[in-house]
Design a protein around this motif. Structure first.
Motif, PDB file in Angstrom:
ATOM      1  N   GLU A 181       0.830  -1.196   0.000  1.00  0.00           N
ATOM      2  CA  GLU A 181       0.000   0.000   0.000  1.00  0.00           C
ATOM      3  C   GLU A 181       0.865   1.247   0.000  1.00  0.00           C
ATOM      4  N   GLU A 182       0.303   2.338  -0.521  1.00  0.00           N
ATOM      5  CA  GLU A 182       1.004   3.632  -0.570  1.00  0.00           C
ATOM      6  C   GLU A 182      -0.038   4.747  -0.473  1.00  0.00           C
ATOM      7  N   ARG A 183       0.347   5.862   0.136  1.00  0.00           N
ATOM      8  CA  ARG A 183      -0.539   7.026   0.198  1.00  0.00           C
ATOM      9  C   ARG A 183      -0.792   7.545  -1.212  1.00  0.00           C
ATOM     10  N   ILE A 184      -2.031   7.932  -1.478  1.00  0.00           N
ATOM     11  CA  ILE A 184      -2.383   8.351  -2.836  1.00  0.00           C
ATOM     12  C   ILE A 184      -1.699   9.657  -3.234  1.00  0.00           C
ATOM     13  N   ASP A 185      -1.575  10.607  -2.311  1.00  0.00           N
ATOM     14  CA  ASP A 185      -0.937  11.875  -2.667  1.00  0.00           C
ATOM     15  C   ASP A 185       0.541  11.670  -2.991  1.00  0.00           C
ATOM     16  N   LYS A 186       1.192  10.811  -2.230  1.00  0.00           N
ATOM     17  CA  LYS A 186       2.607  10.535  -2.456  1.00  0.00           C
ATOM     18  C   LYS A 186       2.812   9.800  -3.788  1.00  0.00           C
ATOM     19  N   LYS A 193       2.979  18.161 -10.052  1.00  0.00           N
ATOM     20  CA  LYS A 193       4.346  18.649  -9.961  1.00  0.00           C
ATOM     21  C   LYS A 193       4.916  18.551  -8.546  1.00  0.00           C
ATOM     22  N   THR A 194       4.073  18.807  -7.547  1.00  0.00           N
ATOM     23  CA  THR A 194       4.530  18.731  -6.161  1.00  0.00           C
ATOM     24  C   THR A 194       3.557  17.897  -5.344  1.00  0.00           C
ATOM     25  N   ARG A 195       4.041  17.391  -4.230  1.00  0.00           N
ATOM     26  CA  ARG A 195       3.165  16.605  -3.358  1.00  0.00           C
ATOM     27  C   ARG A 195       2.120  17.508  -2.711  1.00  0.00           C
ATOM     28  N   THR A 196       2.470  18.752  -2.471  1.00  0.00           N
ATOM     29  CA  THR A 196       1.520  19.703  -1.892  1.00  0.00           C
ATOM     30  C   THR A 196       0.326  19.892  -2.819  1.00  0.00           C
ATOM     31  N   ILE A 197       0.580  20.005  -4.117  1.00  0.00           N
ATOM     32  CA  ILE A 197      -0.513  20.162  -5.078  1.00  0.00           C
ATOM     33  C   ILE A 197      -1.371  18.906  -5.086  1.00  0.00           C
ATOM     34  N   ALA A 198      -0.753  17.730  -5.041  1.00  0.00           N
ATOM     35  CA  ALA A 198      -1.508  16.473  -5.002  1.00  0.00           C
ATOM     36  C   ALA A 198      -2.395  16.418  -3.762  1.00  0.00           C
ATOM     37  N   THR A 199      -1.866  16.849  -2.624  1.00  0.00           N
ATOM     38  CA  THR A 199      -2.641  16.862  -1.381  1.00  0.00           C
ATOM     39  C   THR A 199      -3.815  17.822  -1.485  1.00  0.00           C
ATOM     40  N   GLU A 200      -3.579  19.009  -2.048  1.00  0.00           N
ATOM     41  CA  GLU A 200      -4.654  19.994  -2.193  1.00  0.00           C
ATOM     42  C   GLU A 200      -5.754  19.491  -3.120  1.00  0.00           C
ATOM     43  N   GLU A 201      -5.380  18.815  -4.203  1.00  0.00           N
ATOM     44  CA  GLU A 201      -6.379  18.288  -5.134  1.00  0.00           C
ATOM     45  C   GLU A 201      -7.230  17.214  -4.453  1.00  0.00           C
ATOM     46  N   CYS A 202      -6.622  16.423  -3.582  1.00  0.00           N
ATOM     47  CA  CYS A 202      -7.392  15.441  -2.819  1.00  0.00           C
ATOM     48  C   CYS A 202      -8.376  16.144  -1.896  1.00  0.00           C
ATOM     49  N   ARG A 203      -7.917  17.172  -1.228  1.00  0.00           N
ATOM     50  CA  ARG A 203      -8.790  17.910  -0.301  1.00  0.00           C
ATOM     51  C   ARG A 203      -9.939  18.599  -1.022  1.00  0.00           C
ATOM     52  N   LYS A 204      -9.723  18.999  -2.268  1.00  0.00           N
ATOM     53  CA  LYS A 204     -10.776  19.644  -3.055  1.00  0.00           C
ATOM     54  C   LYS A 204     -11.773  18.639  -3.616  1.00  0.00           C
ATOM     55  N   ILE A 253      -9.946  13.950  -6.673  1.00  0.00           N
ATOM     56  CA  ILE A 253      -9.344  12.635  -6.846  1.00  0.00           C
ATOM     57  C   ILE A 253     -10.317  11.599  -6.300  1.00  0.00           C
ATOM     58  N   SER A 254     -10.577  10.560  -7.101  1.00  0.00           N
ATOM     59  CA  SER A 254     -11.441   9.483  -6.643  1.00  0.00           C
ATOM     60  C   SER A 254     -10.826   8.144  -7.016  1.00  0.00           C
ATOM     61  N   ILE A 255     -11.229   7.119  -6.279  1.00  0.00           N
ATOM     62  CA  ILE A 255     -10.734   5.764  -6.522  1.00  0.00           C
ATOM     63  C   ILE A 255     -11.929   4.896  -6.879  1.00  0.00           C
ATOM     64  N   PRO A 263      -6.063  12.699   1.180  1.00  0.00           N
ATOM     65  CA  PRO A 263      -4.627  12.575   0.895  1.00  0.00           C
ATOM     66  C   PRO A 263      -3.966  11.339   1.501  1.00  0.00           C
ATOM     67  N   ALA A 264      -4.405  10.902   2.667  1.00  0.00           N
ATOM     68  CA  ALA A 264      -3.773   9.767   3.339  1.00  0.00           C
ATOM     69  C   ALA A 264      -4.368   8.425   2.911  1.00  0.00           C
ATOM     70  N   ARG A 265      -5.324   8.443   2.012  1.00  0.00           N
ATOM     71  CA  ARG A 265      -5.944   7.197   1.532  1.00  0.00           C
ATOM     72  C   ARG A 265      -4.877   6.308   0.902  1.00  0.00           C
ATOM     73  N   THR A 266      -4.880   5.041   1.251  1.00  0.00           N
ATOM     74  CA  THR A 266      -3.890   4.134   0.688  1.00  0.00           C
ATOM     75  C   THR A 266      -4.448   3.455  -0.562  1.00  0.00           C
ATOM     76  N   ILE A 267      -3.544   3.217  -1.502  1.00  0.00           N
ATOM     77  CA  ILE A 267      -3.911   2.537  -2.741  1.00  0.00           C
ATOM     78  C   ILE A 267      -3.057   1.282  -2.873  1.00  0.00           C
ATOM     79  N   LYS A 268      -3.498   0.388  -3.747  1.00  0.00           N
ATOM     80  CA  LYS A 268      -2.758  -0.851  -3.981  1.00  0.00           C
ATOM     81  C   LYS A 268      -2.781  -1.139  -5.476  1.00  0.00           C
ATOM     82  N   PRO A 269      -1.911  -1.998  -5.966  1.00  0.00           N
ATOM     83  CA  PRO A 269      -1.913  -2.323  -7.388  1.00  0.00           C
ATOM     84  C   PRO A 269      -3.285  -2.851  -7.829  1.00  0.00           C
ATOM     85  N   GLY A 270      -3.723  -2.384  -8.994  1.00  0.00           N
ATOM     86  CA  GLY A 270      -5.025  -2.768  -9.520  1.00  0.00           C
ATOM     87  C   GLY A 270      -6.090  -1.705  -9.320  1.00  0.00           C
TER      88      GLY A 270
END
Length: 143
Positions: A5-10, A19-30, A33-35, A46-53
């Protein structure tokens, strides 16, 4: 190093989606981003974990990009390595929509918005260079 597993923003920062992790985090907060797929999408924090697939939808107006997670990496990758870690499954209809928006942006520009066109600039220059015909001589007295 294989991870489960890995954090989605990271991950989105590492895959060069943002371009930056900060932008990825902000887009999640807005909420951009959906899974999941269309029928079962979960807005990702931002802290949501993802996995392969997993399928990640990234809304960058006017279109929504879709990516399938192939592998995880917490380190930023070179652009040539990215296809080994994600698969772009964005439908062609989304790219067609992007082309339409780009074309309409040039055609439907309302007058007065943005910088003047070359034609408008020449007209403005011609207008300011022309003598209006008013001659004022402030040195003469009215007596």
């Amino acid at each position: 190093m294989a991870q489960n597993e890995e954090r989605i923003d990271k991950w989105m920062w590492a895959m060069r989606i943002f371009k930056t992790r900060t932008i990825a985090t902000e887009e999640c907060r807005k909420g951009r981003i959906s899974i999941g797929t269309d029928g079962n999408e979960i807005i990702a924090k931002p802290a949501r974990t993802i996995k392969p697939g997993d399928i990640i939808n990234v809304r960058k107006p006017p279109i929504t990009y879709s990516f399938r997670v192939l592998q995880l990496s917490e380190n930023r990758l070179g652009a040539k390595l990215v296809p080994e870690y994600l698969e772009n499954i964005t439908p062609q209809s989304q790219y067609d929509l992007l082309d339409i928006v780009r074309i309409n942006g040039f055609i439907d520009r309302r007058k007065g918005l943005g910088r003047p066109t070359k034609k408008e600039g020449r007209q403005l220059q011609q207008f300011t260079d022309e003598s209006i015909g008013w001659d004022f001589d402030f040195d003469e007295s009215d007596d």
